[in-house]
Design an enzyme around this catalytic site. Structure first.
Site, PDB file in Angstrom:
ATOM      1  N   SER A   1       0.840  -1.191   0.000  1.00  0.00           N
ATOM      2  CA  SER A   1       0.000   0.000   0.000  1.00  0.00           C
ATOM      3  C   SER A   1       0.887   1.256   0.000  1.00  0.00           C
ATOM      4  O   SER A   1       1.830   1.341  -0.784  1.00  0.00           O
ATOM      5  CB  SER A   1      -0.932  -0.053   1.211  1.00  0.00           C
TER       6      SER A   1
ATOM      7  N   ASP B   1      -8.139  -5.863  -5.903  1.00  0.00           N
ATOM      8  CA  ASP B   1      -7.820  -4.693  -5.082  1.00  0.00           C
ATOM      9  C   ASP B   1      -8.097  -3.400  -5.855  1.00  0.00           C
ATOM     10  O   ASP B   1      -7.508  -3.171  -6.904  1.00  0.00           O
ATOM     11  CB  ASP B   1      -6.335  -4.769  -4.708  1.00  0.00           C
TER      12      ASP B   1
ATOM     13  N   HIS C   1      -5.939  -6.569  -1.392  1.00  0.00           N
ATOM     14  CA  HIS C   1      -4.876  -5.610  -1.067  1.00  0.00           C
ATOM     15  C   HIS C   1      -3.659  -6.312  -0.458  1.00  0.00           C
ATOM     16  O   HIS C   1      -3.752  -6.924   0.592  1.00  0.00           O
ATOM     17  CB  HIS C   1      -5.453  -4.560  -0.113  1.00  0.00           C
TER      18      HIS C   1
END
Lengths: 392, 392
Positions: free
Chosen positions: B74, B326, B351
């Site tokens: 991320s 994601d 994710h």
């Protein structure tokens, strides 16, 4: 740059570094305290250049898809190299002339700089560096005597006479810096970078310093004649001012702050490999001086941490050019690192001679360097357009 | 990382980002005002990592000449990629998992994120995304009536009842964020990242949303059941609190400031390509909100200027991995850029699934991704030692 701009169909842009010249972020308060100086870093300067390039590309018709090359000499050469390292998407390559990117921490011996200065004087006339080496003790011997300060002030035509023993150190520092500056600007033709000077000024200086085996007073009278080459080439100088060594301001205040924060360059001399009095590099003392002057402490490891130190081989398209006469070449990249991180040596070159305008007295080695530099720049541009075509 | 550390003979280091967790440079005052927040930038965070690596190499016996690899997911994945770009001398490569480095300025359409969320729901059960698409107008119709706010507060078991019309927008935003979060954590096994959840939670959610052609009240009762999958998998939740969508703090305050300065990510929805109400990206409004909250204005172009935007091909040794489930993959690198800037797609991945611990229910695509990642890491390490040998 002017000489090759047309051939490369280039627009020339000179970006003024923040906190220098007229680029003062807080106007008259810019140097007030460390809070106002906090934005004077190499990272911020590089970010300015990035913003400037984006702005020019956005606003100048036709500039949008053109390749950009970074060029610079000395500190500007370091910035050019670092800019290519950190913003390879904005410049296709960099010419870093006389850029001492390794004059930090322990990357090169701290004495290399003064050693090169000495070599320049040694090679510019018989006994020249030896005369200078002996001059320091001559000054020391003369000035322990009460009348010595007065005699020396007269002999050197100083604007402000020496009055106390600390003035002697100041005088010696000023003379040292004069020899250093001469080594930087030992150009093959008349020039006016730090001072107006004759061609090959060290050779002219050395004509006054052929005999080290003379009395202290005669040696220092000769030193005066030698200093005069640097400070009175015009013949108009009435007296020598030991508080300055250059005619025009190169931004000494800003540089002093940078040297006290990021740009920490260790220098030393030992009097054996060089013609100067022994001075070791004393970080503690340097740091304390910085704290007194600016309220900051230097971070000597940061530049190597940020810009990779000697470990820069993953970057591409940087030419490091260095003149062998230039003391800064000691902290520069003087051997090829990879196929695209190239070193160019100019044996008869002083400080960034290659970036100076073409001159009839240019040695052939600088002409070769310049043509090699242009050839690489053309290749970078060609590669840029080839990669553009590949993308579409 | 724990699963492969031994195989790679690696030391694992987790560096906490400044202004998050316990790394507060000004303690309790760190978020006081923009003067204290001024040091919260990606550049400063990367500089911390650089200093940390140098420190660990200096102080941990045997660490000095070891290669380092940056890993992150991320925002941490963006930092890993950017760290390799800016400090290639400190890390031999980077694994940037689910790193939306192109979710800035105009690099990808602002609607791509919500479109992927919608696709996840569409593919997880018949009529699922259509039910959600219709739920917004059902809420709007119900709440124009005086009794609607009360009825809806009861039907959704809200901890704090809706009392005014602005509460309705707040409710819809909270429900939207719930679907978004589910898309991020749609993992193939029970997990607890943002909330404790069953395996393939969207499939479970969608079991409650099979019929969009029902009355508004029934549709919203179904929405409540669907929300319950996310907020009450434990069965312990008494009521739903529309002021939060995650159980643990991921540093919302710091991120809000970063989003208001450097990390400006444009999002939008149109209700056609996605199941949300139409929302255009309004930079002016966003900027005004930032100014109200933090006294700062966002600089949406800075991240692309600093990190190269789509023009990053001169860098090497970065793996960009993305799960196709994601929504952040929409702003990620999903195609190889060069031989050493590689994209790995995990079709069944949400994710940064690849960075999670091995699990018996892992789809084969994530196992393949992980083994490919390890293979490249081993190659980077091998190349590092080969270049060391070449230097000596």
């Amino acid at each position: 740059m002017w000489d090759v701009a047309e051939e490369l169909k280039a627009m020339l842009v000179f970006a003024e570094h923040r906190y220098y010249g007229e680029s003062l972020p807080f106007g008259a308060n810019s140097f007030k305290d460390s809070r106002h100086l906090n934005f004077l870093t190499t990272e911020q300067a590089l970010a300015d250049f990035a913003q400037l390039i984006k702005y020019l590309k956005r606003t100048i018709p036709g500039a949008k898809n053109q390749p950009v090359i970074a060029l610079g000499g000395s500190y500007g050469g370091m910035l050019a190299a670092w800019f290519r390292m950190k913003y390879p998407h904005l410049v296709v390559g960099a010419l870093a002339s006389s850029a001492p990117i390794w004059q930090f921490e322990n990357m090169v011996p701290c004495g290399v700089f003064m050693k090169i200065v000495t070599t320049d004087f040694r090679n510019s006339g018989p006994n020249c560096s030896e005369s200078i080496r002996r001059s320091w003790d001559a000054i020391n011997r003369l000035t322990v005597k009460g009348t010595g300060l007065h005699w020396l002030s007269e002999a050197l035509h100083l604007c402000t006479p020496l009055t106390k023993s600390q003035d002697v150190q100041h005088l010696k520092d000023w003379i040292s810096e004069t020899w250093v500056n001469l080594a930087m600007v030992d150009y093959p033709y008349e020039s006016n970078f730090l001072q107006p000077l004759p061609a090959w000024p060290i050779k002219v200086v050395c004509q006054n310093l052929k005999n080290p085996n003379v009395s202290d007073t005669l040696l220092l009278q000769n030193i005066f004649q030698a200093l005069n080459v640097y400070y009175n080439y015009s013949g108009q100088t009435k007296c020598l001012n030991i508080s300055e060594t250059a005619t025009s301001s190169l931004g000494a205040l800003g540089w002093s702050y940078q040297a006290c924060t990021e740009m920490v360059m260790p220098f030393c001399s030992n009097g054996i490999d060089d013609m100067f009095e022994p001075h070791s590099w004393n970080f503690k003392e340097f740091s304390d001086d910085c704290f007194r002057q600016w309220g900051v402490r230097p971070r000597p490891s940061w530049i190597p941490t940020l810009y990779g130190g000697k470990n820069i081989s993953s970057h591409t398209n940087i030419i490091f050019s260095n003149g062998e006469l230039d003391p800064w070449s000691g902290g520069g990249v003087t051997k090829d690192i990879t196929d695209t991180l190239l070193a160019i040596i100019i044996p008869e070159g002083a400080h960034h001679l290659d970036l100076r305008a073409n001159n009839a007295f240019d040695p052939v080695t600088v002409l070769l360097a310049r043509s090699l530099e242009v050839r690489h720049m053309k290749q970078w541009i060609k590669d840029f357009y080839a990669s553009l075509r590949k993308m579409h």
